[in-house]
Design a protein around this motif. Structure first.
Motif, PDB file in Angstrom:
ATOM      1  N   MET A  90      19.098  -6.805   3.332  1.00 31.08           N
ATOM      2  CA  MET A  90      18.682  -7.219   1.998  1.00 31.08           C
ATOM      3  C   MET A  90      19.210  -8.607   1.639  1.00 31.08           C
ATOM      4  O   MET A  90      18.590  -9.332   0.877  1.00 31.08           O
ATOM      5  CB  MET A  90      19.180  -6.177   0.999  1.00 31.08           C
ATOM      6  N   GLN A  91      20.373  -8.982   2.199  1.00 30.69           N
ATOM      7  CA  GLN A  91      20.956 -10.295   1.879  1.00 30.69           C
ATOM      8  C   GLN A  91      20.013 -11.435   2.225  1.00 30.69           C
ATOM      9  O   GLN A  91      19.964 -12.443   1.532  1.00 30.69           O
ATOM     10  CB  GLN A  91      22.266 -10.491   2.643  1.00 30.69           C
ATOM     11  N   ALA A  92      19.276 -11.253   3.325  1.00 29.61           N
ATOM     12  CA  ALA A  92      18.373 -12.323   3.727  1.00 29.61           C
ATOM     13  C   ALA A  92      17.060 -12.250   2.954  1.00 29.61           C
ATOM     14  O   ALA A  92      16.392 -13.258   2.777  1.00 29.61           O
ATOM     15  CB  ALA A  92      18.106 -12.237   5.233  1.00 29.61           C
ATOM     16  N   VAL A  93      16.701 -11.056   2.495  1.00 35.89           N
ATOM     17  CA  VAL A  93      15.411 -10.895   1.815  1.00 35.89           C
ATOM     18  C   VAL A  93      15.473 -11.402   0.374  1.00 35.89           C
ATOM     19  O   VAL A  93      14.574 -12.094  -0.093  1.00 35.89           O
ATOM     20  CB  VAL A  93      14.979  -9.412   1.835  1.00 35.89           C
ATOM     21  N   LEU A  94      16.557 -11.072  -0.323  1.00 36.30           N
ATOM     22  CA  LEU A  94      16.605 -11.353  -1.762  1.00 36.30           C
ATOM     23  C   LEU A  94      16.878 -12.820  -2.093  1.00 36.30           C
ATOM     24  O   LEU A  94      16.777 -13.217  -3.245  1.00 36.30           O
ATOM     25  CB  LEU A  94      17.656 -10.477  -2.436  1.00 36.30           C
ATOM     26  N   VAL A  95      17.226 -13.625  -1.084  1.00 34.68           N
ATOM     27  CA  VAL A  95      17.453 -15.041  -1.374  1.00 34.68           C
ATOM     28  C   VAL A  95      16.159 -15.842  -1.220  1.00 34.68           C
ATOM     29  O   VAL A  95      16.188 -17.047  -1.035  1.00 34.68           O
ATOM     30  CB  VAL A  95      18.564 -15.639  -0.472  1.00 34.68           C
ATOM     31  N   LYS A  96      15.053 -15.141  -1.305  1.00 28.72           N
ATOM     32  CA  LYS A  96      13.757 -15.783  -1.189  1.00 28.72           C
ATOM     33  C   LYS A  96      13.148 -15.906  -2.595  1.00 28.72           C
ATOM     34  O   LYS A  96      13.609 -15.242  -3.524  1.00 28.72           O
ATOM     35  CB  LYS A  96      12.842 -14.939  -0.293  1.00 28.72           C
ATOM     36  N   PRO A  97      12.105 -16.742  -2.735  1.00 28.61           N
ATOM     37  CA  PRO A  97      11.471 -16.817  -4.056  1.00 28.61           C
ATOM     38  C   PRO A  97      10.716 -15.536  -4.378  1.00 28.61           C
ATOM     39  O   PRO A  97       9.507 -15.493  -4.390  1.00 28.61           O
ATOM     40  CB  PRO A  97      10.521 -18.012  -3.931  1.00 28.61           C
ATOM     41  N   ILE A  98      11.472 -14.477  -4.618  1.00 28.94           N
ATOM     42  CA  ILE A  98      10.869 -13.186  -4.936  1.00 28.94           C
ATOM     43  C   ILE A  98      11.790 -12.495  -5.929  1.00 28.94           C
ATOM     44  O   ILE A  98      13.020 -12.570  -5.798  1.00 28.94           O
ATOM     45  CB  ILE A  98      10.687 -12.343  -3.652  1.00 28.94           C
TER      46      ILE A  98
END
Ligand SMILES: Nc1ncnc2c1ncn2[C@@H]1O[C@H](COP(=O)(O)OP(=O)(O)OP(=O)(O)O)[C@@H](O)[C@H]1O
Ligand SMILES: [Mg+2]
Lengths: 280, 300
Positions: A90-98
């Motif tokens: 999740m750490q890599a997913v949530l640092v996206k423009p989302i």
């Protein structure tokens, strides 16, 4: 959000658990098929005697099918958010423009799509088996259509609860909470039916009935299941399942359906809210 | 300013984390964030990228509040505990993250980056089968996917072999050349000093020094000379030039105000008739601060 839906859906195929559910399903359908084949061959030719028995078998078949789907929902969604947080993905997913709620809804629709397809497969599997093996029941299109919709609505309600758990606690915690609530709903459903049967006998059983209603408020899946039964079997003013622990009883009111819809939306809202506040 | 924090605080139930962080990082610089294990480096970075909610203070990243979607599209982040969906192949992970960044037609960019981090040839393998170093390389490629203006790297070389470390250093220098801003977390001074313009040092959740790396290194450096027995008046003579002179056993520790004073000191020692057995420019760099707190024996 589309991306999350797509990859959530894909990810389901990589879960070993799905394979076991499939195995369980096939075993169940096979056994169920053999069972009703034997039973239906032994039935009298007279329709009025056989009809209640056909509907009874269909109800039981759908009941256990809904348990299998519930199992699928819990194993595929209790960790939908928490397991990704725990593993670090999740750490890599949530640092996206989302936005975080997009991730929550993406999981809901991704898993929901899969679970809905599975539910429909089971629902029509049971109906088809019954038809093919000699159940002389006639469903109108709208009965089957509404029945199927209600049948796939149940797991979606459970899914929203699982996601809320997964958004705010560990996978284990979310799983336990969901199973407990679902268990409440099942037992509550029986208790309410027992109360209903007692009250048919002329004695008052409001305590039992109220306990059932409270369970339905905590988790309205069982109420939906009964609604589905009444939709399927109350044709021509005849409702066959008055005296059955799994189905029958009082048909849930429209208010209950409205409550169930609100419940699901509220759970999703809570999931999104909890997840937005969570430290990853 | 690319990053600006105002008393930014993130604590876990009132403990740990980082406290009252005031930093500003300029566009185009490579900023080093140094500190021993458990100092609060990862906590700060995770707060800056919006994974953790601050418990106090505020901050702006790329001119926007923390976690703002418009900023996130221009930020790359390599987490400390990097993990990627292990049912995907390396290539699929890159495609997934490219979609999350909403990069149109990312194929070329992806193969370029896989080449850069030395993963070409492995992109069709499942991530579950990647070694730790390969996963870290993949993480670096993911962090650079969107051609970000600001890149956070949390100990980017922790799992890498020596060649990998040099490669990462080159990548960071290259980012700087392109005008990108890099925020580099590390507990190794040696790693930071080769690429960073400015550093902040954090210990026990608080920043204990911040500034130009050369100044910081120098501020805390002292000359040591092994001298046998020092000649009469040597110490007095040295005190005229140096900030501080100490004699312990046969070791002279001399703190100087500026680098240019060092040859002068050596000259004074030799001229005093005391033959220096050894002169060392001992870099202690916050060794004192860290040792006092009982943590980190390394060369801070
Ligand atoms: N999830 C957490 N819950 C409670 N305390 C935490 C949590 N994460 C970190 N801490 C505490 O906060 C402090 C700072 O941790 P942090 O991970 O930021 O350190 P670090 O500088 O990155 O260390 P390292 O060099 O080991 O990566 C530590 O004392 C740690 O115990
Ligand atoms: Mg760290």
């Amino acid at each position: 959000m589309i991306t999350v839906i797509k990859y959530t859906f894909k990810e389901m195929f990589h879960k070993k658990a799905l394979f076991f559910v499939l195995l369980l399903t096939l075993t169940y359908l096979t056994l169920y098929g053999f069972g009703i084949k034997e039973a239906y061959e032994a039935l009298p030719r007279v329709n009025t005697l056989a009809l209640p028995i056909f509907s009874e078998f269909i109800t039981v078949g759908l009941y256990f099918a809904s348990l299998i789907v519930a199992f699928l929902v819990v194993i595929s969604s209790a960790g939908a958010l928490s397991a990704d947080v725990e593993s670090g993905v999740m750490q890599a997913v949530l640092v996206k423009p989302i936005k975080r709620y997009e991730v929550v809804l993406g999981k809901f629709f991704g898993i929901g799509l899969m679970v809905s397809l599975y539910s429909l497969f089971l629902f029509f599997g049971i109906i088809f088996l019954n038809k093919a093996l000699g159940a002389r029941v006639v469903f109108s299109f709208s009965q089957v259509f509404n029945g199927a919709l209600l049948f796939l609505w149940m797991p979606l309600i459970l899914l929203s609860v699982c996601l809320w758990g997964s958004a705010r606690m560990s996978t284990l915690g979310a799983g336990i909470m969901a199973v407990m609530l679902y268990g409440f709903a099942l037992i509550g459903g029986w208790v309410e039916q027992i109360g209903y049967l007692i009250s048919l006998g002329g004695r008052s059983a409001t305590g039992l009935i109220n306990a059932g209603i409270i369970a339905s408020l905590l988790m309205p899946t069982d109420a939906i299941y009964r609604k589905m039964n009444s939709v399927l079997f109350s044709s021509n003013g005849i409702y066959f399942l008055r005296n059955n622990l799994l189905g029958g009883g009082a048909e849930p009111s429209l208010l209950m359906l409205f409550y169930a819809a609100t419940y699901m939306v509220f759970m999703l809202y809570m999931a999104a809210r909890s997840f937005a506040l969570r430290d990853i | 300013m690319v990053i600006e924090t105002f008393n930014l605080t993130k604590q876990y139930d009132g403990k740990g984390g980082c406290v009252d962080i005031n930093l500003s990082v300029k566009e185009g610089e490579v900023f080093g964030f140094l500190g021993p294990n458990g100092a609060g480096k990862s906590t700060l970075v995770k707060t800056l990228v919006g994974l953790l909610r601050p418990t106090g203070g505020s901050a702006r990243v790329l001119g926007r509040p923390l976690g703002d979607i418009r900023a996130m599209g221009k930020i790359g982040y390599l987490p400390e505990n990097f993990r990627y969906h292990d049912w995907m192949t390396g290539l699929e992970v890159m495609r997934f993250h490219a979609e999350l960044y909403k990069i149109p037609r990312p194929a070329e960019r992806i193969s370029e980056l896989l080449e850069l981090v030395g993963l070409s040839g492995h992109e069709k393998k499942k991530v579950a089968g990647y070694s730790k170093g390969m996963q870290q390389r993949l993480g670096l490629a993911v962090a650079l996917l969107a051609d970000p203006a600001l890149v956070f790297l949390d100990e980017p070389t922790s799992a890498l072999d020596p060649v990998g470390r040099i490669e990462v250093r080159e990548i960071i220098r290259d980012l700087k050349k392109k005008g990108k801003t890099v925020f580099l977390n590390s507990h190794l001074l040696s790693e930071v000093e080769m690429v960073c313009d400015r550093v902040a040092v954090i210990n026990r959740g608080r920043i204990i020094a911040c500034g130009d790396l050369k100044d910081l290194l120098f501020e805390n450096s002292a000359l040591t000379a092994k001298v046998g027995s020092p000649a009469e008046g040597l110490i007095e003579e040295l005190k005229k030039i140096a900030l501080q002179v100490k004699l312990q056993e046969d070791i002279l520790t001399i703190k100087v105000a500026k680098r240019d004073d060092i040859p002068m000191i050596a000259k004074v020692i030799v001229q005093s008739g005391t033959p220096p057995l050894r002169i060392k420019n001992g870099r202690r760099f916050f060794g004192g601060a860290f040792c006092k707190s009982g943590e980190g024996r390394e060369s801070y």
